[in-house]
Design a protein around this motif. Structure first.
Motif, PDB file in Angstrom:
ATOM      1  N   VAL A  73       0.833  -1.204   0.000  1.00  0.00           N
ATOM      2  CA  VAL A  73       0.000   0.000   0.000  1.00  0.00           C
ATOM      3  C   VAL A  73       0.866   1.251   0.000  1.00  0.00           C
ATOM      4  CG1 VAL A  73      -1.638   1.341   1.374  1.00  0.00           C
ATOM      5  CG2 VAL A  73      -2.006  -1.111   1.041  1.00  0.00           C
ATOM      6  N   TRP A  74       1.833   1.307   0.901  1.00  0.00           N
ATOM      7  CA  TRP A  74       2.697   2.492   0.971  1.00  0.00           C
ATOM      8  C   TRP A  74       3.645   2.579  -0.217  1.00  0.00           C
ATOM      9  CZ3 TRP A  74       1.370   6.336   3.876  1.00  0.00           C
ATOM     10  CH2 TRP A  74       0.657   6.127   5.058  1.00  0.00           C
ATOM     11  N   GLY A  75       3.925   1.438  -0.841  1.00  0.00           N
ATOM     12  CA  GLY A  75       4.757   1.441  -2.033  1.00  0.00           C
ATOM     13  C   GLY A  75       3.978   1.578  -3.321  1.00  0.00           C
ATOM     14  N   ILE A  76       2.660   1.772  -3.223  1.00  0.00           N
ATOM     15  CA  ILE A  76       1.766   1.893  -4.387  1.00  0.00           C
ATOM     16  C   ILE A  76       1.986   0.701  -5.321  1.00  0.00           C
ATOM     17  CG2 ILE A  76       0.823   3.520  -6.084  1.00  0.00           C
ATOM     18  CD1 ILE A  76       2.258   5.735  -4.774  1.00  0.00           C
ATOM     19  N   ALA A  77       1.975  -0.492  -4.741  1.00  0.00           N
ATOM     20  CA  ALA A  77       2.259  -1.705  -5.508  1.00  0.00           C
ATOM     21  C   ALA A  77       1.144  -2.737  -5.411  1.00  0.00           C
ATOM     22  CB  ALA A  77       3.569  -2.335  -5.021  1.00  0.00           C
ATOM     23  N   ARG A  78      -0.027  -2.363  -4.900  1.00  0.00           N
ATOM     24  CA  ARG A  78      -1.126  -3.299  -4.805  1.00  0.00           C
ATOM     25  C   ARG A  78      -1.765  -3.523  -6.174  1.00  0.00           C
ATOM     26  NH1 ARG A  78      -2.189  -7.016  -2.281  1.00  0.00           N
ATOM     27  NH2 ARG A  78      -4.423  -6.767  -2.551  1.00  0.00           N
ATOM     28  N   PRO A  79      -2.240  -4.743  -6.444  1.00  0.00           N
ATOM     29  CA  PRO A  79      -3.020  -4.944  -7.675  1.00  0.00           C
ATOM     30  C   PRO A  79      -4.349  -4.217  -7.585  1.00  0.00           C
ATOM     31  CG  PRO A  79      -3.045  -6.927  -6.316  1.00  0.00           C
ATOM     32  CD  PRO A  79      -2.057  -6.002  -5.685  1.00  0.00           C
ATOM     33  N   ALA A  80      -4.801  -3.705  -8.702  1.00  0.00           N
ATOM     34  CA  ALA A  80      -5.991  -2.857  -8.727  1.00  0.00           C
ATOM     35  C   ALA A  80      -7.241  -3.654  -8.381  1.00  0.00           C
ATOM     36  CB  ALA A  80      -6.140  -2.214 -10.105  1.00  0.00           C
ATOM     37  N   GLY A 127     -10.136   2.752  -4.712  1.00  0.00           N
ATOM     38  CA  GLY A 127     -10.732   3.845  -3.959  1.00  0.00           C
ATOM     39  C   GLY A 127      -9.725   4.566  -3.088  1.00  0.00           C
ATOM     40  N   ALA A 128      -8.816   3.813  -2.457  1.00  0.00           N
ATOM     41  CA  ALA A 128      -7.791   4.446  -1.614  1.00  0.00           C
ATOM     42  C   ALA A 128      -6.824   5.277  -2.445  1.00  0.00           C
ATOM     43  CB  ALA A 128      -7.039   3.376  -0.827  1.00  0.00           C
ATOM     44  N   LEU A 129      -6.357   4.709  -3.560  1.00  0.00           N
ATOM     45  CA  LEU A 129      -5.438   5.444  -4.418  1.00  0.00           C
ATOM     46  C   LEU A 129      -6.124   6.660  -5.046  1.00  0.00           C
ATOM     47  CD1 LEU A 129      -2.607   5.533  -5.654  1.00  0.00           C
ATOM     48  CD2 LEU A 129      -3.438   4.063  -7.490  1.00  0.00           C
ATOM     49  N   GLY A 130      -7.377   6.500  -5.442  1.00  0.00           N
ATOM     50  CA  GLY A 130      -8.110   7.625  -6.001  1.00  0.00           C
ATOM     51  C   GLY A 130      -8.322   8.742  -4.993  1.00  0.00           C
ATOM     52  N   ALA A 176     -14.579   7.902  -5.790  1.00  0.00           N
ATOM     53  CA  ALA A 176     -15.618   7.341  -6.648  1.00  0.00           C
ATOM     54  C   ALA A 176     -15.032   6.883  -7.979  1.00  0.00           C
ATOM     55  CB  ALA A 176     -16.723   8.377  -6.872  1.00  0.00           C
ATOM     56  N   ALA A 177     -14.186   7.714  -8.579  1.00  0.00           N
ATOM     57  CA  ALA A 177     -13.593   7.347  -9.864  1.00  0.00           C
ATOM     58  C   ALA A 177     -12.649   6.159  -9.726  1.00  0.00           C
ATOM     59  CB  ALA A 177     -12.855   8.548 -10.459  1.00  0.00           C
ATOM     60  N   GLY A 178     -11.805   6.144  -8.688  1.00  0.00           N
ATOM     61  CA  GLY A 178     -10.850   5.058  -8.518  1.00  0.00           C
ATOM     62  C   GLY A 178     -11.513   3.723  -8.242  1.00  0.00           C
ATOM     63  N   SER A 179     -12.563   3.716  -7.418  1.00  0.00           N
ATOM     64  CA  SER A 179     -13.224   2.453  -7.089  1.00  0.00           C
ATOM     65  C   SER A 179     -13.950   1.859  -8.294  1.00  0.00           C
ATOM     66  CB  SER A 179     -14.217   2.668  -5.944  1.00  0.00           C
ATOM     67  OG  SER A 179     -15.222   3.610  -6.309  1.00  0.00           O
ATOM     68  N   LEU A 180     -14.420   2.699  -9.199  1.00  0.00           N
ATOM     69  CA  LEU A 180     -15.124   2.203 -10.376  1.00  0.00           C
ATOM     70  C   LEU A 180     -14.161   1.834 -11.506  1.00  0.00           C
ATOM     71  CD1 LEU A 180     -18.162   4.668 -10.493  1.00  0.00           C
ATOM     72  CD2 LEU A 180     -18.149   2.299  -9.696  1.00  0.00           C
ATOM     73  N   ILE A 181     -13.169   2.689 -11.745  1.00  0.00           N
ATOM     74  CA  ILE A 181     -12.223   2.417 -12.836  1.00  0.00           C
ATOM     75  C   ILE A 181     -11.405   1.170 -12.555  1.00  0.00           C
ATOM     76  CG2 ILE A 181     -10.181   3.320 -14.027  1.00  0.00           C
ATOM     77  CD1 ILE A 181     -11.333   6.107 -13.691  1.00  0.00           C
ATOM     78  N   SER A 182     -11.036   0.951 -11.303  1.00  0.00           N
ATOM     79  CA  SER A 182     -10.196  -0.202 -10.966  1.00  0.00           C
ATOM     80  C   SER A 182     -10.914  -1.529 -11.146  1.00  0.00           C
ATOM     81  CB  SER A 182      -9.707  -0.078  -9.524  1.00  0.00           C
ATOM     82  OG  SER A 182     -10.814  -0.042  -8.625  1.00  0.00           O
ATOM     83  N   ARG A 183     -12.218  -1.510 -11.329  1.00  0.00           N
ATOM     84  CA  ARG A 183     -12.977  -2.749 -11.532  1.00  0.00           C
ATOM     85  C   ARG A 183     -13.154  -3.094 -13.004  1.00  0.00           C
ATOM     86  NH1 ARG A 183     -18.397  -2.352  -8.182  1.00  0.00           N
ATOM     87  NH2 ARG A 183     -18.620  -4.411  -9.162  1.00  0.00           N
ATOM     88  N   THR A 184     -12.733  -2.215 -13.881  1.00  0.00           N
ATOM     89  CA  THR A 184     -12.859  -2.493 -15.311  1.00  0.00           C
ATOM     90  C   THR A 184     -11.868  -3.582 -15.723  1.00  0.00           C
ATOM     91  OG1 THR A 184     -11.284  -0.729 -15.843  1.00  0.00           O
ATOM     92  CG2 THR A 184     -13.613  -0.140 -15.766  1.00  0.00           C
ATOM     93  N   PRO A 185     -12.181  -4.354 -16.763  1.00  0.00           N
ATOM     94  CA  PRO A 185     -11.277  -5.439 -17.171  1.00  0.00           C
ATOM     95  C   PRO A 185      -9.886  -4.966 -17.571  1.00  0.00           C
ATOM     96  CG  PRO A 185     -13.440  -5.708 -18.176  1.00  0.00           C
ATOM     97  CD  PRO A 185     -13.435  -4.355 -17.541  1.00  0.00           C
TER      98      PRO A 185
END
Length: 286
Positions: A203-210, A216-219, A255-264
């Protein structure tokens, strides 16, 4: 004799090998129930509606309104984590949901007992299981909000100061801004991943898979970053005061991050800071 002398060398070789690294936690799936999938899309809209409906009141009195809106934000986040994502330690439930539905849809074997007088008992047991499952989700949800309030809020408040928030003035605004950002970004992460150190390093290294939680956290962070741009501009607008635009950007970014990260095209992928071409050139030179 040859066999007796070779066995110690094998043991020392195996003992000298470094321990295997813990595999990274997979991306978080939304629970397979229809209610979870529907609310996972409704939730960002509800948060944006809350922010938009209270925007004028926040501009008029930031401290009072941000304090009043914080419980509603926490309640919405509690609904989201309880309904839509699995708690820490049960990530496999999201991936195995489809298999369980297939088993339920399979035809019943002839040898299986037919429901008779025991049907009422089964209904009672299923009702107890539902309440037990709800309670098992409610407790970690409340714990995640509590840890977010007492741990993530001070950390984010310090980061806001380091990134330019006033230190000697607007202290209440800074703390409330950090609290809103913490509940938006960290409460779901704590609920899903608990205190897993390897996950929080990612998380702190911004290395989590979307996924919906990490997106949502990154957004939230990126939205708050871009939301700070209008503050130093000389427009003389009341909504430019700290921290109104930062929070508006955080809500929109969540809102944008939680929705965009779920796209294929984004789901399961990681942020790459080094282009793949450079990595391939390094491999060829080595």
């Amino acid at each position: 004799m040859a066999s007796t002398t070779s066995s110690p060398t094998v043991n020392t070789a195996t003992m000298s090998q470094p321990p295997a690294e813990k595999p990274s936690a997979p991306p978080v799936n939304i629970l397979p129930s229809q209610l979870a999938r529907i609310y996972s899309f409704v939730h960002p809209a509800l948060l944006l509606t809350l922010a938009a409906s209270r925007f004028e009141a926040v501009v008029a009195n930031p401290v009072q309104e941000l304090l009043n809106d914080l419980p509603w934000l926490a309640l919405l986040q509690l609904f989201f984590v309880i309904l839509c994502v699995p708690p820490a330690g049960s990530l496999e439930t999201a991936s195995s949901g489809d298999n369980e539905e297939k088993k339920k849809a399979s035809p019943r074997s002839p040898s299986a007992p037919r429901p008779g007088k025991s049907g009422h008992r089964r209904k009672q047991a299923s009702g107890k299981n539902v309440w037990a499952g709800l309670w098992a989700r409610l407790m970690p949800a409340l714990l995640s909000v509590t840890l977010t309030t007492f741990i993530a809020t001070p950390v984010l408040a310090a980061l806001l100061v380091l990134f330019g928030a006033p230190l000697t003035t607007h202290n209440a605004e800074t703390v409330l801004c950090a609290a809103h950002m913490a509940v938006l970004s960290a409460s779901s992460l704590v609920y899903v991943h608990g205190t897993d150190g390897s996950v929080w390093k990612e998380v702190w290294g911004i290395a989590r898979p979307a996924d919906a939680v990490w997106g949502g956290a990154l957004g939230t962070g990126l939205g708050a970053w871009f939301g700070a741009i209008p503050i130093p501009l000389d427009w003389d607008r009341p909504w430019q005061t700290f921290p109104i635009t930062i929070l508006a950007g955080a809500y929109i970014g969540y809102a944008a991050g939680s929705l965009i990260s779920r796209t294929p095209f984004v789901y399961g992928k990681r942020v790459q800071f080094v282009p793949e071409v450079i990595e391939e050139d390094d491999k060829k030179t080595n």
